[in-house]
Design a protein around this motif. Structure first.
Motif, short mmCIF file in Angstrom:
data_model
loop_
_atom_site.label_atom_id
_atom_site.label_comp_id
_atom_site.label_asym_id
_atom_site.label_seq_id
_atom_site.Cartn_x
_atom_site.Cartn_y
_atom_site.Cartn_z
N SER A 240 0.83 -1.19 0.00
CA SER A 240 0.00 0.00 0.00
C SER A 240 0.88 1.25 0.00
N ALA A 241 0.73 2.13 0.99
CA ALA A 241 1.61 3.30 1.06
C ALA A 241 3.07 2.87 1.15
N GLY A 242 3.32 1.70 1.72
CA GLY A 242 4.69 1.18 1.76
C GLY A 242 5.19 0.83 0.38
N ALA A 243 4.32 0.28 -0.47
CA ALA A 243 4.72 -0.02 -1.84
C ALA A 243 4.92 1.26 -2.65
N MET A 244 4.06 2.25 -2.42
CA MET A 244 4.26 3.54 -3.07
C MET A 244 5.59 4.15 -2.61
N SER A 245 5.92 3.94 -1.34
CA SER A 245 7.20 4.42 -0.82
C SER A 245 8.36 3.68 -1.46
N VAL A 246 8.18 2.39 -1.77
CA VAL A 246 9.23 1.64 -2.46
C VAL A 246 9.53 2.30 -3.80
N PHE A 247 8.46 2.60 -4.57
CA PHE A 247 8.73 3.30 -5.83
C PHE A 247 9.39 4.64 -5.59
N ASP A 248 8.93 5.38 -4.58
CA ASP A 248 9.54 6.68 -4.30
C ASP A 248 11.01 6.53 -3.95
N GLN A 249 11.38 5.48 -3.21
CA GLN A 249 12.79 5.27 -2.91
C GLN A 249 13.58 4.96 -4.18
N MET A 250 12.93 4.29 -5.12
CA MET A 250 13.57 4.05 -6.41
C MET A 250 13.76 5.35 -7.19
N ALA A 251 12.84 6.31 -6.97
CA ALA A 251 12.81 7.53 -7.78
C ALA A 251 13.41 8.75 -7.09
N LEU A 252 13.72 8.67 -5.78
CA LEU A 252 14.30 9.82 -5.10
C LEU A 252 15.60 10.25 -5.79
N TYR A 253 15.80 11.55 -5.80
CA TYR A 253 17.01 12.14 -6.39
C TYR A 253 17.20 11.66 -7.83
N ASP A 254 16.08 11.58 -8.55
CA ASP A 254 16.08 11.15 -9.96
C ASP A 254 16.69 9.76 -10.15
N GLY A 255 16.52 8.90 -9.15
CA GLY A 255 16.96 7.52 -9.29
C GLY A 255 18.33 7.22 -8.71
N ASP A 256 18.91 8.16 -8.01
CA ASP A 256 20.22 7.92 -7.39
C ASP A 256 20.00 7.18 -6.06
N ASN A 257 20.23 5.90 -6.05
CA ASN A 257 20.04 5.10 -4.84
C ASN A 257 21.37 4.64 -4.26
N THR A 258 22.37 5.53 -4.37
CA THR A 258 23.70 5.20 -3.85
C THR A 258 23.95 5.91 -2.53
N TYR A 259 24.83 5.29 -1.75
CA TYR A 259 25.26 5.83 -0.46
C TYR A 259 26.68 5.36 -0.24
N LYS A 260 27.57 6.30 -0.05
CA LYS A 260 28.99 5.98 0.09
C LYS A 260 29.49 5.13 -1.08
N GLY A 261 28.97 5.45 -2.26
CA GLY A 261 29.42 4.79 -3.47
C GLY A 261 28.82 3.42 -3.74
N LYS A 262 27.87 2.96 -2.91
CA LYS A 262 27.26 1.65 -3.10
C LYS A 262 25.74 1.77 -3.18
N LYS A 263 25.14 0.77 -3.83
CA LYS A 263 23.69 0.77 -4.00
C LYS A 263 23.01 0.46 -2.67
N LEU A 264 21.94 1.20 -2.38
CA LEU A 264 21.18 0.95 -1.16
C LEU A 264 20.33 -0.31 -1.26
N PHE A 265 19.96 -0.73 -2.45
CA PHE A 265 19.14 -1.92 -2.63
C PHE A 265 19.37 -2.46 -4.03
N ARG A 266 19.08 -3.76 -4.17
CA ARG A 266 19.29 -4.42 -5.46
C ARG A 266 18.00 -4.95 -6.09
N ALA A 267 16.89 -4.95 -5.35
CA ALA A 267 15.63 -5.47 -5.86
C ALA A 267 14.48 -4.83 -5.08
#
Length: 572
Positions: A240-267
Motif C-alpha cells: 500500500s503506502a509502503g509499496a508507493m514508498s518503495v517506488f519513491d525510494q527508487m525515484a528519489l534524487y532522480d533515481g540515485d540510490n547510492t550511499y557511500k558509493g554503493k547501492k542501497l538496494f538491489r531489488a
C-alpha cells in the motif's frame, strides 16, 4: 441507508475478525525473562530477545524529531546509545488512525474491522525514528545473509513495525536453506511526515517520511553487517503506502540510490502500490490542509506559522494534524498527507519520473488485490447516479480539471453493477447504486492501472531487467469487500490459516529475496511464474486453496488507456 451499508459490512467484518483475531501474538514481548542475545555496533551494544526468531526493536537511527526538530528532515544519530534494551516491540510514530473530525460511520468501521491497515499502534511517541531487526536464531556476525527491508503501509497516516512480526516468513526460509534478515523502518506519518504547503516547501521540510525511510536504508548499509546481514543484498518491500514508498525510494534524487558509493538496494517488491501522480508540495490542496492545521493549532496569527507548529504542545498539534479528512472517510483516496514533488528529493511527479527513466531500475515483483477499491468506497452512499459519481470524483480528487476530463474517465467504466468491484459477483454487493463502479475506479486509478502504467514504462526503458506481476483473488466471495486491499498481508506476512497458497506465496518471495528469481526454488506443486513481458504481459493470479493460473494483463483496457493518456493531469 446507513443501516443498509453497515449490515452487510458487519458480516464482512466478522469474517475478517475471525482471521485477524487469530493474528499471532508478537514473537517478542516486554517480558525481561525471555532469553537474550547481544550485537555490538559502532553506536553501542544492542540486546535483543530470542524466541522463534531473534528480535531487536526500537534501535534509533536518527535524533528524536521533537522540539525544534519537529517538521524537519531527520538528523543522523552520531552519538552512542551505550547499551540498548531492544527486547520489546519498539515505538510507533504519532498516528492518524481516524480523523478527529470523523463521522459515526467511520467510527463504526474502526470497531468492526481489524485488518493491519486499521490496527491502532501502541506506544506512540514523536521519538520514533527506530529500526526493527529480526533474524534467524543463532545467526553469526559473518553470515552475510540477504536483507529484506520492510516499509509498512497505512495511507501515509498510520502504521509501525510493531504491527508486523516477520517470524512466520523467516521460519519458512530457514528450512528451505535460504535464511535472510528482515529489517523494518519506522517513519513519520500524517502531518508529522508528509505536511504540505508553501511554508513547508520554502523551509525544506517536505516528504520527511521518505527522508526517514532513506536514512533507515543508510543505517542498514552502516550497521546490518554487525547483525549478520549483507548490505549488498538488500531488497526493499512495501504494501500500500509502503509499496508507493518503495517506488519513491527508487525515484528519489532522480533515481540515485547510492550511499557511500554503493547501492542501497538491489531489488524491490511492491504489493498494492507503485507510482502515484501528484501535484507539488505547495499545490492548493496541500495549502488548504496546511492552513487548516495551522488554524486548529492556534497558529494563524503567528509571524512564522511553521515554527509555531513546531512549538505547539504535542497533544494539541496531533489533534490539529488529525482534524483534516482521513483515508477512511468521504474523501477516501484523496489523501490529506502523501508524498509530493518538492524539486529536491522527489523532483517531479512519480509518473513523469517513471516515464523519463529517472528511477533506480531493479528486478521487481509488483501486483495487486483484485478488489483494491472496495474498502475506500464504503463512505459515499449519496453517490447514486453517474452525474453524482462524476461530481464526487471531480470535486474531491481533481477540482482543477475541466469536469469533462473526469466524465471521460467515468465513461470508460460499465455502469452496470455486475461489471464493478468486487468483480465477478453479478448484481450482488451493490450497497449503494454507484458503489461497485466507484470501487472499480478508485482501485484502478490508485493501484491496479498505475502498476500497469509503471510496467509499460519499465519494459520500454529496461527490457532486460526482470519483473514479475500478480493479481490476488484468494478472497473471492467475501461479501462487499471481495479480495480487499491489504488482505495479502494476512496471507504472506501473518500466515493466519496454513494452506498451500500461503506456502507458495512465501516461497516465491523468499526465492526472490535470496536469488532475485521467484522460481529459483520451484517445487513440482508450484506453477512457474513467468516474467512480465510486452504490452499486457502475463501475470500470476492467486486463488484460495493454492490454485493459480496465468492471466493476461489486458483487462479494462479502455480505462487503462484513458488513465495513461491523462496521467499527467489526473493528479492527486
Amino acid at each position: 441507508m446507513l443501516y443498509n451499508i453497515l449490515a452487510p459490512l458487519a458480516s464482512t467484518a466478522a469474517i475478517f475478525a475471525s482471521l485477524t483475531h487469530a493474528l499471532p501474538a508478537p514473537t517478542q514481548t516486554e517480558d525481561k525473562r525471555v532469553p537474550t542475545t547481544t550485537v555490538v555496533t559502532a553506536q553501542g551494544t544492542v540486546i535483543g530477545a530470542v524466541g522463534v526468531v531473534e528480535n531487536f526493536a526500537g534501535i534509533p537511527f536518527a535524533q528524536a524529531p521533537v522540539g525544534n526538530l519537529r517538521l524537519r528532515p531527520p538528523q543522523r544519530l552520531n552519538t552512542s546509545y551505550g547499551t540498548l534494551d531492544a527486547t520489546g516491540l519498539g515505538p510507533a510514530c504519532p498516528q492518524m488512525f481516524f480523523s478527529t473530525g470523523g463521522d459515526l460511520f467511520t467510527s463504526a468501521i474502526g470497531s468492526l474491522t481489524n485488518l493491519p491497515l486499521l490496527q491502532v499502534a501502541t506506544d506512540q511517541t514523536e521519538d520514533c525514528l527506530t529500526m526493527r531487526v529480526q533474524r534467524p536464531v543463532g545467526t553469526k556476525p559473518d553470515a552475510k545473509l540477504p536483507v529484506l527491508f520492510w516499509i509498512f503501509g497505512g495511507g501515509f497516516e498510520l502504521g509501525s513495525p510493531q504491527m508486523y512480526d516477520g517470524a512466520p516468513l523467516l521460519s519458512e526460509a530457514v528450512p528451505q536453506g535460504k535464511p535472510f534478515i528482515l529489517v523494518s523502518v519506522n517513519y513519520r506519518v500524517g502531518a508529522f511526515g508528509f505536511m504540505g504547503g508553501k511554508e513547508v516547501l520554502a523551509d525544506g521540510a517536505a516528504n520527511l517520511g521518505l527522508l526517514d525511510q532513506r536514512m533507515g536504508l543508510e543505517w542498514v548499509q552502516d550497521n546490518i553487517a554487525d547483525f549478520g546481514g549483507d548490505p549488498e543484498k538488500v531488497t526493499i518491500w512495501g504494501e500500500s503506502a509502503g509499496a508507493m514508498s518503495v517506488f519513491d525510494q527508487m525515484a528519489l534524487y532522480d533515481g540515485d540510490n547510492t550511499y557511500k558509493g554503493k547501492k542501497l538496494f538491489r531489488a524491490a517488491i511492491m504489493n498494492s502500490g507503485s507510482l502515484v501522480p501528484t501535484d507539488p508540495v505547495d499545490c492548493p490542496r496541500s495549502q488548504d490542509i496546511y492552513d487548516t492545521v495551522v488554524r486548529e493549532a492556534g497558529c494563524t496569527h503567528a509571524s512564522d506559522t511553521l515554527q509555531c507548529l513546531r512549538e505547539t504542545p504535542y497533544d494539541k498539534f496531533l489533534h490539529a494534524a488529525n482534524s483534516v479528512p482521513g483515508i477512511l472517510s468521504y474523501t477516501s483516496m484523496a489523501l490529506s498527507y502523501l508524498p509530493r514533488p518538492d524539486g529536491v528529493a522527489l523532483r517531479q511527479s512519480p509518473e513523469i519520473l517513471a516515464r523519463d527513466g529517472k528511477y533506480a531500475a531493479v528486478p521487481m515483483i509488483i501486483g495487486n488485490q483484485e478488489d483494491e477499491g472496495t474498502m475506500f468506497s464504503l463512505f459515499q452512499a449519496n453517490v447514486t447516479t453517474t452525474a453524482e459519481l462524476v461530481d464526487y470524483l471531480w470535486t474531491n480528487f481533481f477540482p482543477a480539471l475541466d469536469r469533462s476530463v473526469v466524465a471521460g474517465l467515468v465513461a470508460t467504466y460499465d455502469p452496470s453493477p455486475a461489471a464493478g468491484s468486487p468483480y465477478n459477483t453479478g448484481l450482488l454487493n451493490a450497497v449503494y447504486p454507484q458503489f461497485k463502479r466507484l470501487a472499480a475506479i478508485l482501485g484502478d486509478m490508485s493501484f491496479v492501472m498505475t502498476r500497469r502504467i509503471f510496467l509499460s514504462h519499465a519494459l520500454s526503458l529496461h527490457p532486460d531487467i526482470p519483473a514479475w506481476s500478480y493479481l490476488s483473488s484468494f478472497d473471492y466471495g467475501t461479501p462487499v469487500l471481495g479480495t480487499v486491499h491489504a488482505s495479502d498481508v494476512l496471507q504472506v506476512y501473518f500466515s493466519l490459516v496454513p494452506n498451500p497458497l500461503t506456502n507458495y506465496m512465501k516461497s516465491y518471495y523468499i526465492d526472490f529475496v535470496v536469488d532475485m528469481d521467484p522460481n529459483a526454488g520451484l517445487d513440482s506443486a508450484m506453477r512457474a511464474w513467468p516474467r512480465y513481458e510486452g504490452q499486457g504481459g502475463e501475470m500470476m493470479q492467486f486463488w484460495a486453496g493454492g490454485r493459480t493460473n496465468l492471466l493476461s494483463d489486458d483487462f479494462r483496457n479502455a480505462s487503462y488507456a484513458y488513465l495513461k493518456a491523462h496521467a499527467e493531469v489526473l493528479h492527486l
